[in-house]
Scaffold this motif. Structure first.
Motif, PDB file in Angstrom:
ATOM      1  N   VAL A  75      -1.568 -11.265 -10.281  1.00  0.00           N
ATOM      2  CA  VAL A  75      -1.276 -10.354  -9.580  1.00  0.00           C
ATOM      3  C   VAL A  75      -2.037  -9.116  -9.627  1.00  0.00           C
ATOM      4  CG1 VAL A  75       1.913 -10.236  -9.493  1.00  0.00           C
ATOM      5  CG2 VAL A  75       0.061  -9.136 -11.883  1.00  0.00           C
ATOM      6  N   SER A  76      -2.537  -7.673  -9.303  1.00  0.00           N
ATOM      7  CA  SER A  76      -3.935  -7.172  -8.821  1.00  0.00           C
ATOM      8  C   SER A  76      -3.571  -6.136 -10.059  1.00  0.00           C
ATOM      9  CB  SER A  76      -4.356  -6.006  -8.051  1.00  0.00           C
ATOM     10  OG  SER A  76      -3.331  -5.791  -7.688  1.00  0.00           O
TER      11      SER A  76
ATOM     12  N   LEU B 276       6.592  -3.175 -10.740  1.00  0.00           N
ATOM     13  CA  LEU B 276       4.675  -2.241 -10.968  1.00  0.00           C
ATOM     14  C   LEU B 276       4.337  -1.001 -12.006  1.00  0.00           C
ATOM     15  CD1 LEU B 276       5.060  -2.546  -7.105  1.00  0.00           C
ATOM     16  CD2 LEU B 276       3.130  -3.899  -8.367  1.00  0.00           C
ATOM     17  N   GLY B 277       5.611  -0.834 -12.513  1.00  0.00           N
ATOM     18  CA  GLY B 277       5.677   0.179 -13.208  1.00  0.00           C
ATOM     19  C   GLY B 277       5.437   1.843 -12.680  1.00  0.00           C
ATOM     20  N   GLN B 278       5.100   2.531 -13.162  1.00  0.00           N
ATOM     21  CA  GLN B 278       4.885   4.036 -13.273  1.00  0.00           C
ATOM     22  C   GLN B 278       3.890   4.099 -11.658  1.00  0.00           C
ATOM     23  OE1 GLN B 278       6.042   3.490 -16.183  1.00  0.00           O
ATOM     24  NE2 GLN B 278       8.619   3.440 -15.271  1.00  0.00           N
ATOM     25  N   LYS B 279       3.155   4.215 -11.529  1.00  0.00           N
ATOM     26  CA  LYS B 279       2.017   4.222 -10.566  1.00  0.00           C
ATOM     27  C   LYS B 279       1.352   3.219 -10.860  1.00  0.00           C
ATOM     28  CE  LYS B 279      -1.225   8.643 -11.863  1.00  0.00           C
ATOM     29  NZ  LYS B 279      -1.881   9.238 -12.305  1.00  0.00           N
ATOM     30  N   PHE B 280       1.099   3.555  -8.965  1.00  0.00           N
ATOM     31  CA  PHE B 280       0.011   2.235  -8.338  1.00  0.00           C
ATOM     32  C   PHE B 280      -2.057   2.620  -8.905  1.00  0.00           C
ATOM     33  CE2 PHE B 280       1.311   0.092  -4.620  1.00  0.00           C
ATOM     34  CZ  PHE B 280       2.928   0.167  -5.078  1.00  0.00           C
ATOM     35  N   PRO B 281      -2.479   1.760  -8.908  1.00  0.00           N
ATOM     36  CA  PRO B 281      -3.660   2.134  -9.065  1.00  0.00           C
ATOM     37  C   PRO B 281      -4.695   3.281  -8.341  1.00  0.00           C
ATOM     38  CG  PRO B 281      -4.564  -0.002  -8.513  1.00  0.00           C
ATOM     39  CD  PRO B 281      -2.335   0.205  -8.336  1.00  0.00           C
ATOM     40  N   ARG B 282      -6.088   3.631  -8.593  1.00  0.00           N
ATOM     41  CA  ARG B 282      -6.334   4.980  -7.466  1.00  0.00           C
ATOM     42  C   ARG B 282      -6.106   4.056  -6.632  1.00  0.00           C
ATOM     43  NH1 ARG B 282     -11.919   7.012  -9.747  1.00  0.00           N
ATOM     44  NH2 ARG B 282     -10.288   8.156 -11.546  1.00  0.00           N
ATOM     45  N   SER B 283      -6.544   3.146  -6.539  1.00  0.00           N
ATOM     46  CA  SER B 283      -7.281   2.159  -4.277  1.00  0.00           C
ATOM     47  C   SER B 283      -5.187   2.916  -3.710  1.00  0.00           C
ATOM     48  CB  SER B 283      -6.691   0.820  -4.638  1.00  0.00           C
ATOM     49  OG  SER B 283      -6.233   0.113  -5.152  1.00  0.00           O
ATOM     50  N   ARG B 284      -4.523   2.734  -4.494  1.00  0.00           N
ATOM     51  CA  ARG B 284      -2.756   2.625  -3.974  1.00  0.00           C
ATOM     52  C   ARG B 284      -3.137   1.769  -3.389  1.00  0.00           C
ATOM     53  NH1 ARG B 284      -0.415   7.770  -2.582  1.00  0.00           N
ATOM     54  NH2 ARG B 284      -1.262   9.357  -3.672  1.00  0.00           N
ATOM     55  N   GLU B 285      -3.411   0.763  -3.460  1.00  0.00           N
ATOM     56  CA  GLU B 285      -3.433  -0.610  -2.828  1.00  0.00           C
ATOM     57  C   GLU B 285      -2.815  -1.825  -4.406  1.00  0.00           C
ATOM     58  OE1 GLU B 285      -5.069  -3.726  -0.049  1.00  0.00           O
ATOM     59  OE2 GLU B 285      -5.077  -1.823   0.155  1.00  0.00           O
ATOM     60  N   VAL B 286      -1.896  -2.711  -3.668  1.00  0.00           N
ATOM     61  CA  VAL B 286      -1.721  -4.247  -4.615  1.00  0.00           C
ATOM     62  C   VAL B 286      -1.541  -5.161  -4.572  1.00  0.00           C
ATOM     63  CG1 VAL B 286      -0.722  -2.364  -6.881  1.00  0.00           C
ATOM     64  CG2 VAL B 286       0.538  -3.399  -5.011  1.00  0.00           C
TER      65      VAL B 286
ATOM     66  N   LYS C 119       0.960  -1.118   0.275  1.00  0.00           N
ATOM     67  CA  LYS C 119      -0.018   0.265   0.180  1.00  0.00           C
ATOM     68  C   LYS C 119       0.849   0.952   0.025  1.00  0.00           C
ATOM     69  CE  LYS C 119      -4.492   1.821   2.314  1.00  0.00           C
ATOM     70  NZ  LYS C 119      -4.643   1.982   1.664  1.00  0.00           N
ATOM     71  N   LEU C 120       0.622   2.422  -0.932  1.00  0.00           N
ATOM     72  CA  LEU C 120       1.274   3.839  -1.417  1.00  0.00           C
ATOM     73  C   LEU C 120       0.567   4.563  -0.564  1.00  0.00           C
ATOM     74  CD1 LEU C 120       3.329   4.847  -3.122  1.00  0.00           C
ATOM     75  CD2 LEU C 120       2.102   5.516  -3.745  1.00  0.00           C
ATOM     76  N   HIS C 121       1.651   4.845   0.454  1.00  0.00           N
ATOM     77  CA  HIS C 121       0.943   6.484   1.520  1.00  0.00           C
ATOM     78  C   HIS C 121      -0.013   7.344   0.861  1.00  0.00           C
ATOM     79  CE1 HIS C 121       0.798   8.516   4.999  1.00  0.00           C
ATOM     80  NE2 HIS C 121       0.753   7.632   5.358  1.00  0.00           N
ATOM     81  N   GLU C 122      -0.369   7.611   1.524  1.00  0.00           N
ATOM     82  CA  GLU C 122      -1.223   8.977   0.919  1.00  0.00           C
ATOM     83  C   GLU C 122      -0.449  10.018   0.866  1.00  0.00           C
ATOM     84  OE1 GLU C 122      -3.536  10.556   4.643  1.00  0.00           O
ATOM     85  OE2 GLU C 122      -4.207   9.796   3.784  1.00  0.00           O
TER      86      GLU C 122
END
Length: 491
Positions: free
Chosen positions: A376-377, A394-404, A345-348
């Motif tokens: 993988v999600s 994981l690329g250059q960006k997390f999804p909008r939920s910031r969780e994978v 999870k990416l912190h806000e």
């Protein structure tokens, strides 16, 4: 300071590694033979030097899991002064061999040490080491320029010019404009760095508009266990590096670091000797002491007279409330299978834009990796069965939920390859994160382009940048054992 031999090696990917240029200085070699006496070791042939140097730098036999000469725990690599152990009739050790690498080239030289080889003197006491590295950096700038690597034709033409250049800047193996050996050790009135002139070997003299480049890099380390009985740890270490490219006399510069209103004060600040004055309150905050909220919180002003080469202006640590990534790693063994569940999870507070972001899951002390049934999600999963390694890109960006998430099973078959790692026996395992986030720092510290003051008539262009990157970022298997430290992590 004198150079016994110089080598320029091409090691661009997809091409054969070869020595593009070499030069030996017989007068310096004669002096080395007289100084060493019976312990003299001659410089071997180019092919032998190339093989030994690539092995010492870890660039040969990259397909092998273990090479004794490279990976034995009894062998200590003493960078930047490497040892080349020569076999055969002239058996012995060549030291110090200095090497730097950038782009497609490795530049190396064997410096002459005017002291007895045994006992070996500390590197800090050898002027020839620092001077030799500066000499190599000057040649590197001449060949590759101050930016990225030049085109192939440009490099070929500069290599062709190198014999005549060396004749001017390094006659008979001794670079010009170096401090004289045996200079008085007593302190004298320092000469402002802004009055320095360009050394003779720095043939890549800056032409064009003056530029002052200030780069702020924060690295974050973390140990996360996913267990309430073990305290997660993380640390932030920041460095500010500067490079002044001007024609003629270097200017006086002031760089200012600022924090956001709610930012934690910087701690453990160390500054370069070129800083001319500093508020003593800046240096008092220490991570060893309990934080009481009264520490100096900026702005942090660093006036200095820059040296000729790029340098680290200052370094610091910072206490941040949370790490950039919070993770959970569960690994359970079921017969000949491993069940894997990973959540990241990416912190806000962290910018959701990466230059790169990868998670590596090694499986040491296991049989040969067989069937991998993983989902993988987000991102892409690469399997290296030879190395028993999963690479989750994981690329250059997390999804909008910031969780994978990543979930699945792995089966193993066949003998385990290569040496074993005791940290990954039984259920002990880890996930290691590699990432870089441009244009942000975890502490919020920044260098405003308009806050950099340059006292010069040249009116240079100011370039500032900042980034956050990982270093030793581990998430341990929460269902197994893991190394635990009860104290603060030291960078």
């Amino acid at each position: 300071m004198s150079v016994r031999a110089l080598w320029i090696i091409s090691h661009e990917k997809g091409e054969n590694v070869s020595i593009r240029f070499s030069r030996r200085f017989s007068t310096v070699e004669h002096r080395a033979k007289r100084l060493a006496g019976s312990s003299y070791v001659a410089v071997p042939e180019e092919s032998t030097v190339l093989q030994l140097l690539l092995t010492e730098l870890g660039l040969s036999n990259s397909d092998k899991s273990y090479v004794a000469l490279r990976d034995d725990c009894l062998h200590h690599q003493r960078s930047p002064a490497l040892e080349l152990r020569v076999d055969g009739p002239g058996k012995g050790t060549l030291w110090p061999v200095l090497a730097i690498s950038q782009g497609p080239l490795i530049l190396a030289c064997l410096s002459l040490v005017d002291v007895p080889p045994e006992p070996r003197p500390p590197l800090a006491n050898l002027l020839s080491v620092s001077q030799g590295l500066t000499f190599l950096e000057g040649l590197q700038t001449f060949l590759l320029g101050s930016g990225s690597k030049p085109d192939g034709e440009g490099l070929v033409s500069r290599l062709a010019m190198l014999p005549s250049v060396l004749l001017q800047v390094c006659p008979l193996g001794t670079p010009l404009d170096v401090p004289v050996l045996g200079a008085p050790a007593t302190p004298t009135m320092p000469t402002p760095a802004g009055n320095q002139k360009q050394p003779a070997w720095k043939t890549g003299l800056h032409r064009g508009r003056a530029v002052v480049n200030v780069a702020l890099i924060e690295t974050v380390r973390s140990m996360q266990y996913g267990n309430q009985s073990r305290q997660d740890l993380w640390d932030v270490f920041g460095t500010v590096t500067c490079k002044c490219e001007v024609e003629g006399v270097l200017p006086n510069v002031t760089v200012t670091l600022t924090l956001p209103p709610n930012g934690s004060p910087l701690q453990d600040i160390l500054v370069h000797p070129c800083v001319t004055s500093l508020d003593s309150s800046i240096l008092t905050a220490s991570s060893v002491d309990n934080y009481d909220g009264s520490a100096f919180s900026g702005p942090y002003k660093f006036p200095f007279s820059p040296p000729l080469e790029p340098f680290r202006l200052c370094s610091y640590t910072s206490q941040v409330p949370v790490p950039p990534f919070l993770g959970s790693y569960q690994l359970k063994e079921e017969e000949n299978q491993l069940r894997v569940l990973v959540t990241l999870k990416l912190h806000e507070s962290v910018k959701n834009s990466f230059e790169y972001c990868e998670a590596h899951l090694p499986f040491f002390n296991r049989d040969q990796m067989g069937v991998v049934d993983m989902k993988v999600s987000s991102g892409q999963l690469d399997v290296s069965k030879e190395k028993n390694l999963l690479v989750w890109t994981l690329g250059q960006k997390f999804p909008r939920s910031r969780e994978v998430t990543m979930e699945g099973r792995i089966t193993f078959s066949g003998p385990a390859p290569g040496p074993t790692d005791p940290l990954c026996t039984e259920l002990t395992a880890y996930l290691k994160l590699y990432f870089k986030v441009p244009d942000m720092t975890l502490s919020g510290c920044c260098v405003d382009q308009h806050s950099v003051q340059v006292y010069s008539s040249a009116k240079p262009r100011i370039v500032t940048s900042r980034e956050l990157q990982s270093k030793e970022y581990f998430i341990w298997n929460s269902t197994g054992t893991a190394p635990v430290s009860s104290g603060q992590m030291m960078l």
